[in-house]
Structures are given as C-alpha cells and as structure tokens.
Design a protein around this motif. Structure first.
Motif, short mmCIF file in Angstrom:
data_model
loop_
_atom_site.label_atom_id
_atom_site.label_comp_id
_atom_site.label_asym_id
_atom_site.label_seq_id
_atom_site.Cartn_x
_atom_site.Cartn_y
_atom_site.Cartn_z
N PRO A 171 38.93 39.42 42.37
CA PRO A 171 38.96 40.74 41.74
C PRO A 171 37.60 41.07 41.15
O PRO A 171 36.95 40.22 40.56
N VAL A 172 37.16 42.31 41.34
CA VAL A 172 35.86 42.74 40.86
C VAL A 172 35.99 43.70 39.68
O VAL A 172 35.27 43.60 38.70
N GLN A 173 36.95 44.61 39.80
CA GLN A 173 37.04 45.67 38.79
C GLN A 173 38.47 46.20 38.71
O GLN A 173 39.13 46.36 39.72
N TYR B 188 48.36 47.30 37.93
CA TYR B 188 46.94 47.63 37.77
C TYR B 188 46.33 47.83 39.14
O TYR B 188 46.58 47.07 40.07
N LYS B 189 45.52 48.89 39.23
CA LYS B 189 44.79 49.16 40.47
C LYS B 189 43.50 48.35 40.40
O LYS B 189 42.67 48.57 39.51
N ILE B 190 43.36 47.39 41.32
CA ILE B 190 42.24 46.45 41.28
C ILE B 190 41.39 46.58 42.53
O ILE B 190 41.90 46.66 43.64
N GLN B 191 40.06 46.58 42.31
CA GLN B 191 39.13 46.58 43.44
C GLN B 191 38.68 45.14 43.65
O GLN B 191 38.38 44.42 42.70
N TRP B 192 38.64 44.72 44.92
CA TRP B 192 38.30 43.35 45.28
C TRP B 192 36.89 43.26 45.83
O TRP B 192 36.30 44.27 46.23
N ASN B 193 36.36 42.04 45.90
CA ASN B 193 35.01 41.83 46.41
C ASN B 193 34.90 42.16 47.90
O ASN B 193 33.82 42.37 48.42
N THR B 194 36.02 42.25 48.57
CA THR B 194 36.02 42.59 50.00
C THR B 194 35.96 44.10 50.20
O THR B 194 35.86 44.57 51.33
N GLY B 195 36.07 44.86 49.10
CA GLY B 195 36.04 46.32 49.20
C GLY B 195 37.43 46.94 49.20
O GLY B 195 37.56 48.14 49.09
#
Length: 151
Positions: free
Chosen positions: A6-8, A20-27
């Motif tokens: 998880p990035v953000q 939670y809406k999560i942005q991952w390092n894979t985009g």
C-alpha cells in the motif's frame, strides 16, 4: 512478479462496513474492508485518519475564527455608531454659589438644609431642587459623608 504494497490511502467509505480506498505501488486502486487490513495498511490508515482530523479541525477553527472576527467587527461598528452622538461638546452644568449644611428624612422624602449666597438665607429644600440649583455643592457634601475603607 512484483510484491504489492500500500502506498496511499485515498478515501474512507462507510456504508454497511468501513472500507478504505487504497492506492498500491503497482498503480492499482482497491477498496479494502477495515477488518482485513494488514499492519502495513493499518499504519497508513492511521496516518491518513490523523491528517484528516487535523484538516477538519483546522477548517472548523478557521470557520470559528472568521465568525468571531465578524462578530467582533460588528460589535465594534455598533460601538462606534453608539459613541458618535456622545462626541458632542460637554455642556457646563450651571451651579449657583452655595453649600449644603445637613440632610434629613422627612415623611419619606430626603431634604437638605442649604445656604445659597445670592438669597442670603438658609432653608430646607427637596433633593430635586438641590440637584438642579447647587449640584456641585451636593456632590461635595455627599463625598464628605462617604467612609473609605483604605488605610
């Protein structure tokens, strides 16, 4: 294959459950339920929640400040408007030459024993007459009767 981290945290969604809406390092972006969050995701969610809390508090404190500033400005404007008529020049109070010798209470009325230089006689008069004819002498007399508690 790349490991997904998880990035953000982008958003919190509360409907039937908290997600939670999560942005991952894979985009990629996904909604993750709170009960399935990993320690890494929990750490990001905690930071995000704190930031949101500070943003919310700063916005509410800014609103409160702006409201109080408006109220203070309105009160100052009202005070200035009220004070404007008071800026008229002070009129001297006319006072005859004389003095108060004593006072008494007669049938529920306060009377003063006065002497007025122009008339040259002493007599008992009502409080209203003393106030209108020799107000300064009345103040002098009453100030002498006050017992101050100082040392």
């Amino acid at each position: 294959m790349q490991i997904k981290h998880p990035v953000q945290v982008l958003k919190k969604k509360v409907e039937e459950r908290i997600e939670y809406k999560i942005q991952w390092n894979t985009g990629s972006i996904t909604y993750e339920p709170m009960i399935e969050l990993t320690p890494e995701m929990l750490s990001l969610v905690n930071q995000w929640e704190l930031e949101e809390h500070y943003k919310k508090n700063s916005k509410s404190s800014e609103k409160i400040e702006s409201k109080t500033m408006k109220i203070v400005e309105e009160q100052l404007n009202q005070m200035m408007e009220v004070e404007k008529p008071k800026l008229t020049p002070h009129k001297e109070r006319s006072s005859e030459k004389g003095y108060v010798k004593s006072l008494r209470k007669n049938e529920g009325r306060i009377e003063f024993w006065i002497y007025i230089h122009e008339e040259g006689i002493e007599r008992w008069v009502s409080l209203e007459e003393v106030k209108s004819r020799i107000p300064i002498a009345l103040c002098d007399y009453l100030l002498q009767k006050i017992k101050f508690g100082g040392k």
